[in-house]
Design a protein around this motif. Structure first.
Motif, PDB file in Angstrom:
ATOM      1  N   VAL A  42     -25.174 -17.051  32.896  1.00  0.00           N
ATOM      2  CA  VAL A  42     -24.418 -17.013  31.652  1.00  0.00           C
ATOM      3  C   VAL A  42     -23.214 -17.970  31.737  1.00  0.00           C
ATOM      4  O   VAL A  42     -22.709 -18.445  30.721  1.00  0.00           O
ATOM      5  CB  VAL A  42     -23.999 -15.549  31.335  1.00  0.00           C
ATOM      6  N   ILE A  43     -22.812 -18.306  32.950  1.00  0.00           N
ATOM      7  CA  ILE A  43     -21.703 -19.264  33.141  1.00  0.00           C
ATOM      8  C   ILE A  43     -22.110 -20.621  32.537  1.00  0.00           C
ATOM      9  O   ILE A  43     -21.330 -21.266  31.852  1.00  0.00           O
ATOM     10  CB  ILE A  43     -21.357 -19.427  34.636  1.00  0.00           C
ATOM     11  N   TYR A  45     -24.261 -21.091  30.205  1.00  0.00           N
ATOM     12  CA  TYR A  45     -24.366 -20.920  28.755  1.00  0.00           C
ATOM     13  C   TYR A  45     -22.989 -20.946  28.094  1.00  0.00           C
ATOM     14  O   TYR A  45     -22.803 -21.565  27.048  1.00  0.00           O
ATOM     15  CB  TYR A  45     -25.089 -19.610  28.467  1.00  0.00           C
ATOM     16  N   ARG A  46     -22.023 -20.261  28.738  1.00  0.00           N
ATOM     17  CA  ARG A  46     -20.720 -20.113  28.112  1.00  0.00           C
ATOM     18  C   ARG A  46     -19.775 -21.281  28.371  1.00  0.00           C
ATOM     19  O   ARG A  46     -18.822 -21.484  27.629  1.00  0.00           O
ATOM     20  CB  ARG A  46     -20.033 -18.831  28.599  1.00  0.00           C
ATOM     21  N   TRP A  47     -19.996 -22.006  29.479  1.00  0.00           N
ATOM     22  CA  TRP A  47     -19.026 -23.026  29.870  1.00  0.00           C
ATOM     23  C   TRP A  47     -19.615 -24.422  30.010  1.00  0.00           C
ATOM     24  O   TRP A  47     -18.908 -25.399  29.861  1.00  0.00           O
ATOM     25  CB  TRP A  47     -18.387 -22.643  31.216  1.00  0.00           C
ATOM     26  N   TYR A  49     -22.412 -25.828  28.493  1.00  0.00           N
ATOM     27  CA  TYR A  49     -23.242 -26.307  27.379  1.00  0.00           C
ATOM     28  C   TYR A  49     -24.730 -26.324  27.745  1.00  0.00           C
ATOM     29  O   TYR A  49     -25.460 -27.241  27.376  1.00  0.00           O
ATOM     30  CB  TYR A  49     -22.803 -27.713  26.941  1.00  0.00           C
ATOM     31  N   PRO A  51     -28.054 -24.721  26.923  1.00  0.00           N
ATOM     32  CA  PRO A  51     -28.676 -23.788  25.964  1.00  0.00           C
ATOM     33  C   PRO A  51     -29.580 -22.794  26.692  1.00  0.00           C
ATOM     34  O   PRO A  51     -30.170 -23.132  27.718  1.00  0.00           O
ATOM     35  CB  PRO A  51     -29.505 -24.695  25.056  1.00  0.00           C
ATOM     36  N   LEU A 140     -23.318 -10.679  25.073  1.00  0.00           N
ATOM     37  CA  LEU A 140     -22.906 -11.416  26.275  1.00  0.00           C
ATOM     38  C   LEU A 140     -21.398 -11.363  26.490  1.00  0.00           C
ATOM     39  O   LEU A 140     -20.923 -11.528  27.593  1.00  0.00           O
ATOM     40  CB  LEU A 140     -23.349 -12.882  26.163  1.00  0.00           C
ATOM     41  N   SER A 141     -20.656 -11.160  25.402  1.00  0.00           N
ATOM     42  CA  SER A 141     -19.196 -11.204  25.542  1.00  0.00           C
ATOM     43  C   SER A 141     -18.619  -9.802  25.701  1.00  0.00           C
ATOM     44  O   SER A 141     -19.186  -8.819  25.219  1.00  0.00           O
ATOM     45  CB  SER A 141     -18.574 -11.864  24.308  1.00  0.00           C
ATOM     46  N   ILE A 142     -17.466  -9.745  26.367  1.00  0.00           N
ATOM     47  CA  ILE A 142     -16.766  -8.466  26.542  1.00  0.00           C
ATOM     48  C   ILE A 142     -16.331  -7.936  25.172  1.00  0.00           C
ATOM     49  O   ILE A 142     -16.439  -6.747  24.890  1.00  0.00           O
ATOM     50  CB  ILE A 142     -15.522  -8.664  27.452  1.00  0.00           C
TER      51      ILE A 142
ATOM     52  N   THR B  18     -13.264 -13.000  32.358  1.00  0.00           N
ATOM     53  CA  THR B  18     -12.838 -14.388  32.182  1.00  0.00           C
ATOM     54  C   THR B  18     -14.017 -15.263  31.786  1.00  0.00           C
ATOM     55  O   THR B  18     -13.942 -16.041  30.835  1.00  0.00           O
ATOM     56  CB  THR B  18     -12.233 -14.922  33.497  1.00  0.00           C
ATOM     57  N   LEU B  19     -15.115 -15.125  32.540  1.00  0.00           N
ATOM     58  CA  LEU B  19     -16.270 -15.985  32.288  1.00  0.00           C
ATOM     59  C   LEU B  19     -16.927 -15.705  30.942  1.00  0.00           C
ATOM     60  O   LEU B  19     -17.447 -16.603  30.300  1.00  0.00           O
ATOM     61  CB  LEU B  19     -17.301 -15.825  33.411  1.00  0.00           C
ATOM     62  N   SER B  20     -16.880 -14.449  30.522  1.00  0.00           N
ATOM     63  CA  SER B  20     -17.556 -14.107  29.273  1.00  0.00           C
ATOM     64  C   SER B  20     -16.774 -14.574  28.053  1.00  0.00           C
ATOM     65  O   SER B  20     -17.289 -14.597  26.958  1.00  0.00           O
ATOM     66  CB  SER B  20     -17.800 -12.606  29.190  1.00  0.00           C
ATOM     67  N   CYS B  21     -15.497 -14.951  28.261  1.00  0.00           N
ATOM     68  CA  CYS B  21     -14.709 -15.413  27.119  1.00  0.00           C
ATOM     69  C   CYS B  21     -15.232 -16.760  26.617  1.00  0.00           C
ATOM     70  O   CYS B  21     -15.264 -17.013  25.425  1.00  0.00           O
ATOM     71  CB  CYS B  21     -13.242 -15.561  27.504  1.00  0.00           C
ATOM     72  N   GLY B  22     -15.653 -17.614  27.529  1.00  0.00           N
ATOM     73  CA  GLY B  22     -16.250 -18.886  27.141  1.00  0.00           C
ATOM     74  C   GLY B  22     -15.256 -19.851  26.501  1.00  0.00           C
ATOM     75  O   GLY B  22     -14.038 -19.676  26.579  1.00  0.00           O
ATOM     76  N   GLN B  23     -15.839 -20.886  25.870  1.00  0.00           N
ATOM     77  CA  GLN B  23     -15.027 -21.921  25.241  1.00  0.00           C
ATOM     78  C   GLN B  23     -14.377 -21.358  23.983  1.00  0.00           C
ATOM     79  O   GLN B  23     -15.026 -20.700  23.206  1.00  0.00           O
ATOM     80  CB  GLN B  23     -15.941 -23.081  24.849  1.00  0.00           C
ATOM     81  N   LYS B 101     -15.408 -26.408  20.417  1.00  0.00           N
ATOM     82  CA  LYS B 101     -15.376 -27.796  20.901  1.00  0.00           C
ATOM     83  C   LYS B 101     -16.802 -28.294  21.150  1.00  0.00           C
ATOM     84  O   LYS B 101     -17.547 -27.662  21.882  1.00  0.00           O
ATOM     85  CB  LYS B 101     -14.581 -27.810  22.206  1.00  0.00           C
ATOM     86  N   PRO B 102     -17.187 -29.414  20.519  1.00  0.00           N
ATOM     87  CA  PRO B 102     -18.569 -29.882  20.685  1.00  0.00           C
ATOM     88  C   PRO B 102     -18.749 -30.826  21.870  1.00  0.00           C
ATOM     89  O   PRO B 102     -17.782 -31.381  22.390  1.00  0.00           O
ATOM     90  CB  PRO B 102     -18.808 -30.646  19.390  1.00  0.00           C
ATOM     91  N   TYR B 116     -20.225 -24.458  20.497  1.00  0.00           N
ATOM     92  CA  TYR B 116     -20.119 -22.994  20.556  1.00  0.00           C
ATOM     93  C   TYR B 116     -19.749 -22.457  19.177  1.00  0.00           C
ATOM     94  O   TYR B 116     -18.884 -23.018  18.503  1.00  0.00           O
ATOM     95  CB  TYR B 116     -19.079 -22.578  21.601  1.00  0.00           C
ATOM     96  N   ASN B 123     -20.902 -14.849  20.132  1.00  0.00           N
ATOM     97  CA  ASN B 123     -20.430 -16.175  20.511  1.00  0.00           C
ATOM     98  C   ASN B 123     -21.542 -16.840  21.299  1.00  0.00           C
ATOM     99  O   ASN B 123     -21.900 -16.384  22.371  1.00  0.00           O
ATOM    100  CB  ASN B 123     -19.152 -16.061  21.350  1.00  0.00           C
ATOM    101  N   GLY B 124     -22.107 -17.889  20.727  1.00  0.00           N
ATOM    102  CA  GLY B 124     -23.234 -18.521  21.412  1.00  0.00           C
ATOM    103  C   GLY B 124     -23.254 -20.022  21.226  1.00  0.00           C
ATOM    104  O   GLY B 124     -22.510 -20.585  20.414  1.00  0.00           O
ATOM    105  N   LEU B 125     -24.114 -20.646  22.007  1.00  0.00           N
ATOM    106  CA  LEU B 125     -24.237 -22.105  21.973  1.00  0.00           C
ATOM    107  C   LEU B 125     -25.334 -22.502  20.976  1.00  0.00           C
ATOM    108  O   LEU B 125     -26.449 -21.980  21.033  1.00  0.00           O
ATOM    109  CB  LEU B 125     -24.603 -22.589  23.380  1.00  0.00           C
TER     110      LEU B 125
END
Lengths: 186, 144
Positions: A42-43, A45-47, A49, A51, A140-142, B18-23, B101-102, B116, B123-125
């Motif tokens: 998921v890292i 996916y979330r950070w 880019y 897909p 996926l998000s908190i 932290t990681l699940s917060c994403g961009q 941010k693209p 995102y 929240n997804g890509l």
């Protein structure tokens, strides 16, 4: 995915069944890590880019039994090399960590949302669900998890994962007690 | 042992949170690196605006005639004509979106934009494939 809590419940049940109370803390921590680690994708996916439908995307390669075998091999080679490589005990640990890691993707295939699971990766990136998907997919998000949706997911997991795990744990305990009793009477 | 496990559990929760917060950086603040990136950014800002003001005509104008559009949780692919038919209901049913941010990859008359998107608790890509035609960028497809 089911939540990380549900995967940990599965890990704790499996560890309890495997260990008969003589395993170290390392074993318990590795069990929980194995059952939850596939979701580290998921890292990406979330950070990064990536897909979810790509090879290394969420529920992709890292959710496959092939990855489970690689991770299990790595774990036994690092943490259980003292058991003797390819010995009976070594295989026992290998199979245990393999099944536990693979359980993650299989459980996810019972969920009712998101992408399917790349169960045959790396041969194909095709995504699969089981025909029966009773488990509510977790956000996926908190933020998503701490909403009404999170409660629905937890209730669904209670029915389909936690209670069955508890029953299995009880059965294991009963079986063990049954096995201990005759010898303790002598 | 309990203290040890508690320490690691707290650490795991902090990392996961932290990681699940994403961009989180919004699209509006993104600084394009070229004229084409600026044009693509404008299309996406128009799309965001169209969704949030429930202006289906505005969205329709951004989509290419040969587009294939992914919709819903079952990821069904629709043509533009099929999508336009269900669009007003989808806009009415769904909450507003915020694009982040693209990451853009442009080659001649096509581009891939990974971005995102936040919608309520989701929240997804999203990956947009864009096509340049008559000096205007259109959405060719999107996938998630």
């Amino acid at each position: 995915m089911p939540t990380i809590i549900a995967h940990s419940v599965v890990a704790a049940t499996a560890a309890g069944g495997f260990s008969s109370g003589r395993e170290s803390l390392k074993f318990w921590i590795l069990s929980i890590v194995c059952s939850s680690l596939p979701d580290a994708d998921v890292i990406g996916y979330r950070w990064l880019y990536i897909p979810s439908y790509e090879f290394f995307g969420h529920r992709g390669f890292f959710h496959s039994p092939f990855f489970a075998a690689l991770l299990s091999l790595l774990i036994v080679c690092i943490f259980y090399r003292g058991k003797g490589i390819f010995s009976k005990k070594w295989w026992k640990y290998f199979l245990y960590f393999f099944v536990l890691t693979a359980s993650h993707g299989l459980l996810d295939a019972f969920t009712n949302g998101g992408n399917g699971i790349a169960l045959l990766s790396p041969i194909t990136n095709e995504r699969y669900f089981f025909p029966w998907t009773p488990i509510e997919v977790s956000p996926l998000s908190i933020k998503g998890f701490l909403s009404q949706r999170g409660l629905t997911v937890l209730l669904s997991e209670l029915v389909w994962i936690w209670v069955p795990c508890l029953l299995i744990a009880i059965l294991i305990k009963i079986k063990r007690n049954g096995r201990v009793s005759p010898s303790s009477q002598t | 042992m309990a203290k040890f496990m508690l320490k690691h559990l707290i650490l795991a929760i902090v990392i996961t949170t932290t990681l699940s917060c994403g961009q989180t950086e919004p699209l509006a603040l993104y600084e394009p690196e070229s004229v084409q990136e600026q044009a693509l950014k404008t299309v996406l800002l128009d799309l965001q605006d169209g969704v949030n003001t429930r202006d289906s005509k505005k969205i329709e104008n951004l989509i290419h005639e040969d587009a294939s559009i992914m919709t819903g949780r079952d990821r069904k692919i629709l043509s533009k004509a099929e999508y336009i038919k269900i669009l007003p209901k989808r806009l009415a049913d769904n909450s507003p979106i915020a694009l982040g941010k693209p990451k853009m990859a442009i080659s001649d008359d096509s581009a891939e934009v990974k971005i995102y998107m936040t919608r309520g608790n989701y929240n997804g890509l999203i990956v947009y494939n864009m096509r340049l035609e008559d000096n205007k960028w259109y959405i060719q497809s999107w996938k998630y």
